[in-house]
Design an enzyme around this catalytic site. Structure first.
Site, PDB file in Angstrom:
ATOM      1  CG  ASP A   4      56.608  47.004  34.523  1.00 50.25           C
ATOM      2  OD1 ASP A   4      55.413  46.785  34.286  1.00 50.25           O
ATOM      3  OD2 ASP A   4      57.226  47.966  34.039  1.00 50.25           O
ATOM      4  CG  HIS A  17      51.626  46.802  36.668  1.00 45.86           C
ATOM      5  ND1 HIS A  17      50.794  47.578  37.434  1.00 45.86           N
ATOM      6  CD2 HIS A  17      52.823  47.463  36.638  1.00 45.86           C
ATOM      7  CE1 HIS A  17      51.444  48.660  37.851  1.00 45.86           C
ATOM      8  NE2 HIS A  17      52.672  48.610  37.385  1.00 45.86           N
ATOM      9  CG  HIS A  63      56.235  48.923  29.025  1.00 45.18           C
ATOM     10  ND1 HIS A  63      55.506  47.960  29.677  1.00 45.18           N
ATOM     11  CD2 HIS A  63      56.834  49.668  29.992  1.00 45.18           C
ATOM     12  CE1 HIS A  63      55.642  48.117  30.984  1.00 45.18           C
ATOM     13  NE2 HIS A  63      56.447  49.147  31.205  1.00 45.18           N
TER      14      HIS A  63
END
EC number: 4.1.3.39
Length: 354
Positions: A18, A21, A202
């Site tokens: 992740d 990104h 998140h």
């Protein structure tokens, strides 16, 4: 009152997947080895590594990686002594061939990710992962976009295919604490007792750690987090912060907090070309319920067409765009540009629509 956990938590680090990104998938092999070594020294249970969009995500649509998935996976596998090597696969992006190659490179955990209402497309990938003997996880992305009961039925499908753990995945950073609580309670109602559950948060509404704590209070077995919150949007639950909070709560996690703190500040944070934080743009992701990895794509479109990133993100949320629709970000930008030009009584410049 919610019971406090007595079992050891499974700590799943996602800095190298992740987190990719956040730097447009440009981790060098040396970055990967340094981060993996620090995480291994801190005794996390698994380290997920791949292009941010999973196996074979390196593409024009998602962005090209600095290295191949197999190079990154092998670099981690050669480095770690304790942690298991994990990877991510999105059916339709990654294939069974990619999964086998990842296994051969050293991956022993796979998270098979689908949109929260499309678990049925994961069947062959989950079944094949089990055939390989991998720790096989179902990963229900954008979990805020359906009801707790409907999400639980999708989790049950993944369980029926062979998933040993199923995740609530807050890809948009849009879930509140009660939302998380309701989803884990719904999972508990339908999944077998031996099927584990996980939380992937998140931080777009600054609730990444809080939501992870609520998940554990509701019986969650596995928690995703990343060093310095390195991830899409405002990042994931910061690993070092979650571990500090878990330590204060008396939970068993098995990690060395100070090693994580040092790795976050000394190794990971200096790599960020855009600060991973809650700001105007990343807050818009959580507010509008937009897929967190759209951030950098939306910023690029905004710069190209002279628009506000927030305007693009809010419109993406209004249209309920989901992961895999990155190509639509430019379409949305052009629509906004045309609307603005029409309101001003002007034609859209030909260069803008070329």
């Amino acid at each position: 009152m919610t019971a406090q956990p007595t079992k050891k938590l499974y700590i799943s680090d996602v800095t190298l997947r992740d987190g990719s990104h956040a730097i447009r998938h440009q981790y060098s092999l040396e970055h990967v080895r340094r981060i993996a070594a620090a995480l291994d020294a801190a005794r996390v249970d698994s380290i997920e590594v791949a292009h941010g969009d999973g196996l074979s995500g390196s593409s024009f649509n998602y962005g090209f990686g600095a290295h191949t998935d197999l190079e990154w996976i092998a670099a981690v596998a050669e480095t770690v002594r304790h942690a298991r090597v994990a990877t991510l696969l999105l059916p339709g992006v990654g294939t069974l061939h990619d999964l086998r190659a990842a296994y051969d490179a050293g991956a022993r955990v796979v998270r098979v990710a689908t949109h929260c209402t499309e678990a049925d497309v994961s069947r062959q990938h989950i079944e094949y992962a089990r055939e390989l003997g991998m720790d096989t996880v179902g990963f229900l992305m954008m979990s805020h976009m359906t009801t707790p009961a409907a999400l639980a039925q999708q989790a049950k499908l993944m369980e029926s295919y062979g998933a040993q753990c199923v995740y609530v995945v807050d890809s948009g950073g849009a879930l509140g604490m009660q939302d998380v609580r309701e989803r884990f309670r719904a999972f508990k109602d339908v999944l077998r007792p031996e099927t584990q559950t996980g939380m992937h948060a998140h931080h777009n509404l600054s609730l990444g750690v809080a939501n992870s704590i609520v998940a554990v209070e509701e019986g969650c077995d596995r928690v995703d987090a990343s060093l310095a919150g390195m991830g899409a949007g405002a990042g994931n639950a910061p690993l070092e912060v979650f571990i500090a909070a878990a330590e204060r709560l008396g939970w068993q996690h098995g990690c060395d907090l100070y090693t994580l703190m040092d790795a976050a500040d000394d190794i990971v944070r200096p790599l960020q070309d855009r600060p991973v934080r809650v700001d105007r743009e990343t807050l818009a992701l959580g507010y509008a319920g937009v897929y967190s990895s759209f951030l950098r794509h939306a910023e690029a479109a905004a710069a190209r067409y002279g628009l506000g990133t927030v305007d693009i993100l809010v419109e993406l949320g209004r249209r309920r765009m989901v992961g895999g629709q990155e190509d639509m970000i430019v379409d949305v930008a052009l629509d906004l540009l045309a609307r603005r030009s029409a309101q001003a009584g002007q034609a859209v410049p030909s260069a803008a629509v070329a």
